[in-house]
Design an enzyme around this catalytic site. Structure first.
Site, PDB file in Angstrom:
ATOM      1  N   ARG A  73      -5.109  -5.848  -5.762  1.00  0.00           N
ATOM      2  CA  ARG A  73      -5.324  -6.810  -6.848  1.00  0.00           C
ATOM      3  C   ARG A  73      -6.404  -7.798  -6.406  1.00  0.00           C
ATOM      4  O   ARG A  73      -6.541  -8.092  -5.203  1.00  0.00           O
ATOM      5  CB  ARG A  73      -4.037  -7.591  -7.141  1.00  0.00           C
ATOM      6  CG  ARG A  73      -2.999  -6.798  -7.917  1.00  0.00           C
ATOM      7  CD  ARG A  73      -3.399  -6.579  -9.377  1.00  0.00           C
ATOM      8  NE  ARG A  73      -2.416  -5.824 -10.128  1.00  0.00           N
ATOM      9  CZ  ARG A  73      -2.461  -4.515 -10.384  1.00  0.00           C
ATOM     10  NH1 ARG A  73      -3.463  -3.785  -9.929  1.00  0.00           N
ATOM     11  NH2 ARG A  73      -1.538  -3.932 -11.119  1.00  0.00           N
TER      12      ARG A  73
ATOM     13  N   HIS B  42     -11.915  -1.630 -12.304  1.00  0.00           N
ATOM     14  CA  HIS B  42     -10.450  -1.434 -12.298  1.00  0.00           C
ATOM     15  C   HIS B  42     -10.107  -0.070 -12.903  1.00  0.00           C
ATOM     16  O   HIS B  42      -9.407   0.026 -13.928  1.00  0.00           O
ATOM     17  CB  HIS B  42      -9.730  -2.557 -13.039  1.00  0.00           C
ATOM     18  CG  HIS B  42      -8.276  -2.671 -12.643  1.00  0.00           C
ATOM     19  ND1 HIS B  42      -7.578  -3.847 -12.646  1.00  0.00           N
ATOM     20  CD2 HIS B  42      -7.381  -1.724 -12.221  1.00  0.00           C
ATOM     21  CE1 HIS B  42      -6.326  -3.633 -12.260  1.00  0.00           C
ATOM     22  NE2 HIS B  42      -6.184  -2.346 -11.993  1.00  0.00           N
TER      23      HIS B  42
HETATM   24  P1  NDP Z   1       5.187  -0.118  -3.959  1.00  0.00           P
HETATM   25  O1  NDP Z   1       5.949  -1.297  -4.440  1.00  0.00           O
HETATM   26  O2  NDP Z   1       5.781   1.235  -4.142  1.00  0.00           O
HETATM   27  O3  NDP Z   1       4.875  -0.296  -2.401  1.00  0.00           O
HETATM   28  C1  NDP Z   1       4.422  -1.495  -1.852  1.00  0.00           C
HETATM   29  C2  NDP Z   1       4.093  -1.300  -0.379  1.00  0.00           C
HETATM   30  O4  NDP Z   1       3.492  -2.503   0.096  1.00  0.00           O
HETATM   31  C3  NDP Z   1       5.319  -1.012   0.480  1.00  0.00           C
HETATM   32  O5  NDP Z   1       5.017  -0.052   1.457  1.00  0.00           O
HETATM   33  C4  NDP Z   1       5.596  -2.369   1.144  1.00  0.00           C
HETATM   34  O6  NDP Z   1       6.160  -2.297   2.455  1.00  0.00           O
HETATM   35  C5  NDP Z   1       4.179  -2.931   1.271  1.00  0.00           C
HETATM   36  N1  NDP Z   1       4.225  -4.396   1.324  1.00  0.00           N
HETATM   37  C6  NDP Z   1       4.636  -5.272   0.367  1.00  0.00           C
HETATM   38  N2  NDP Z   1       4.542  -6.532   0.802  1.00  0.00           N
HETATM   39  C7  NDP Z   1       4.081  -6.462   2.084  1.00  0.00           C
HETATM   40  C8  NDP Z   1       3.804  -7.437   3.071  1.00  0.00           C
HETATM   41  N3  NDP Z   1       3.995  -8.744   2.845  1.00  0.00           N
HETATM   42  N4  NDP Z   1       3.359  -7.003   4.267  1.00  0.00           N
HETATM   43  C9  NDP Z   1       3.179  -5.684   4.516  1.00  0.00           C
HETATM   44  N5  NDP Z   1       3.430  -4.703   3.615  1.00  0.00           N
HETATM   45  C10 NDP Z   1       3.881  -5.100   2.417  1.00  0.00           C
HETATM   46  O7  NDP Z   1       3.742  -0.210  -4.642  1.00  0.00           O
HETATM   47  P2  NDP Z   1       2.816   0.967  -5.218  1.00  0.00           P
HETATM   48  O8  NDP Z   1       2.451   1.886  -4.098  1.00  0.00           O
HETATM   49  O9  NDP Z   1       3.422   1.552  -6.444  1.00  0.00           O
HETATM   50  O10 NDP Z   1       1.544   0.115  -5.708  1.00  0.00           O
HETATM   51  C11 NDP Z   1       0.876  -0.773  -4.825  1.00  0.00           C
HETATM   52  C12 NDP Z   1      -0.128  -1.622  -5.576  1.00  0.00           C
HETATM   53  O11 NDP Z   1      -1.288  -0.884  -5.885  1.00  0.00           O
HETATM   54  C13 NDP Z   1       0.321  -2.181  -6.943  1.00  0.00           C
HETATM   55  O12 NDP Z   1       1.199  -3.270  -6.806  1.00  0.00           O
HETATM   56  C14 NDP Z   1      -1.007  -2.590  -7.527  1.00  0.00           C
HETATM   57  O13 NDP Z   1      -1.333  -3.889  -7.091  1.00  0.00           O
HETATM   58  C15 NDP Z   1      -1.984  -1.578  -6.912  1.00  0.00           C
HETATM   59  N6  NDP Z   1      -2.474  -0.616  -7.919  1.00  0.00           N
HETATM   60  C16 NDP Z   1      -3.793  -0.624  -8.272  1.00  0.00           C
HETATM   61  C17 NDP Z   1      -4.295   0.267  -9.190  1.00  0.00           C
HETATM   62  C18 NDP Z   1      -5.746   0.305  -9.520  1.00  0.00           C
HETATM   63  O14 NDP Z   1      -6.141   1.035 -10.453  1.00  0.00           O
HETATM   64  N7  NDP Z   1      -6.591  -0.417  -8.823  1.00  0.00           N
HETATM   65  C19 NDP Z   1      -3.411   1.262  -9.847  1.00  0.00           C
HETATM   66  C20 NDP Z   1      -2.040   1.203  -9.383  1.00  0.00           C
HETATM   67  C21 NDP Z   1      -1.598   0.294  -8.474  1.00  0.00           C
HETATM   68  P3  NDP Z   1       7.673  -1.792   2.701  1.00  0.00           P
HETATM   69  O15 NDP Z   1       7.632  -0.304   2.356  1.00  0.00           O
HETATM   70  O16 NDP Z   1       7.925  -2.014   4.143  1.00  0.00           O
HETATM   71  O17 NDP Z   1       8.513  -2.571   1.751  1.00  0.00           O
END
Ligand code: NDP
Length: 308
Positions: A223, A271
């Site tokens: 983001r 995006h």
């Molecule tokens: P998920 O919620 O499935 O996974 C999030 C991951 O981020 C997990 O592995 C989590 O770790 C990790 N994480 C969260 N907070 C932290 C932190 N503080 N420190 C370290 N690791 C952290 O998300 P998705 O894979 O579904 O999507 C990720 C993001 O991708 C979306 O939120 C969105 O912002 C972005 N996105 C962008 C798109 C685009 O077109 N540009 C399209 C789709 C998504 P843990 O497993 O240990 O909890």
């Protein structure tokens, strides 16, 4: 009939309405602000105006149309109801295509070749094997894990940074803030696939970029608010960072006068990295509304307190 309202700013959701009613004929779909919408039990959202959800007294479920929910949870008036998001394997594969293209753009020297073409300069770049390039993926969730696996399958050395340690063949796990410096110090291409939360906002700043290998590249598909764009510009201009592909911005569309458009070796994309099709979105919403009505556990429910 259950009333459902579409609440969106900056993204036209009207094409979703017929798909939702096709997937769930018992739902009646309305635009926010119409008299019928006032009774809605379900709100389907992209970037809802702050306070909008609070005006719906019968609300029982908020459903995102995307994987990320930051543009919904940023509303201080978010009501105490469940929030669900979209999880789509096809979207994860689409993201993998986008990131793979970005990594190869730098790894195979297409960035330099494209620049050389403007001067009719014939200068083949050196070819390095994939395993000589380390890709660090921040976030190994539903999307990031698919991306990391595909990069490892292509032969890249892959590191993953998450909150909790992961055990995944071919991916070296780094967890928590303490492990971030070691993760960054080995990274040639940094990929951001984190959700936007209080912990991850502004994470990609000068201090983080300084810790990457000299000349490292950034692929930012999380983001806009993860990235301090002034720090990215400075790192590119000073040559500490060798290049970047940036797909997400604090202001979208990126204003025409934003210096990022003309930053050295920066690819701006609108995006577009990956999205779930409206048919999938409609089916997941319909299924979750049925579960809500039957009192069953919902699919892909967000931990609102955690922020993703
Ligand atoms: P998920 O919620 O499935 O996974 C999030 C991951 O981020 C997990 O592995 C989590 O770790 C990790 N994480 C969260 N907070 C932290 C932190 N503080 N420190 C370290 N690791 C952290 O998300 P998705 O894979 O579904 O999507 C990720 C993001 O991708 C979306 O939120 C969105 O912002 C972005 N996105 C962008 C798109 C685009 O077109 N540009 C399209 C789709 C998504 P843990 O497993 O240990 O909890």
């Amino acid at each position: 009939m259950t009333q459902l309202v579409l609440v969106s700013r900056g993204y036209d959701l009207s094409a979703l309405a017929p798909r939702i009613t096709q997937a769930a004929p018992e739902l009646s779909v309305h635009a926010f602000g119409t008299p019928e919408a006032a009774d809605a039990e379900v709100a389907v959202c992209w970037n809802p105006p702050p306070g909008a959800l609070r005006t719906l007294p019968n609300l029982r479920l908020v459903h995102a149309v995307a994987a990320g929910v930051d543009n919904i949870l940023c509303d201080p008036g978010f009501p105490p109801v469940p929030l669900c998001r979209i999880v789509d394997p096809a979207q994860a594969r689409g993201m993998s295509e986008f990131v793979l293209w970005s990594v190869l753009h730098f790894h195979r020297g297409f960035d330099r070749v494209l620049a050389n073409q403007r001067d009719a300069r014939w200068d083949p770049p050196d070819q390095r094997p994939a395993h000589a390039c380390t890709v660090g993926v921040m976030g190994l969730g539903e999307i990031g894990l698919q991306v990391a696996r595909d990069l490892a399958h292509m032969g890249f050395r892959v590191l993953g940074w998450t909150r909790e340690p992961k055990r995944e063949a071919g991916i070296e796990s780094f967890a928590g803030r303490d492990a971030l410096p070691a993760f960054l110090a080995q990274t040639d291409v940094l990929v951001c696939l984190l959700p936007l939360t209080a912990e991850t906002r502004g994470l990609i700043d000068a201090q983080l970029l300084r810790q990457l290998r000299p000349g490292a590249k950034l692929v930012h598909v999380g983001r806009g608010e993860h990235l301090v764009s002034a720090d990215l510009l400075a790192a590119l201009r000073e040559g500490r960072l060798g290049g970047a592909v940036v797909d997400v911005f604090e202001a979208e569309p990126l204003p025409a006068d934003d210096p990022l458009w003309r930053a050295p070796n920066l690819v701006v994309t609108p995006h577009m990295a990956s999205s779930a099709g409206f048919d999938v979105v409609a089916q997941q919403i319909a299924e979750n509304v049925r579960r809500m009505q039957r009192g069953e556990p919902l699919m892909n429910q967000v931990d609102v307190g955690r922020g993703f």
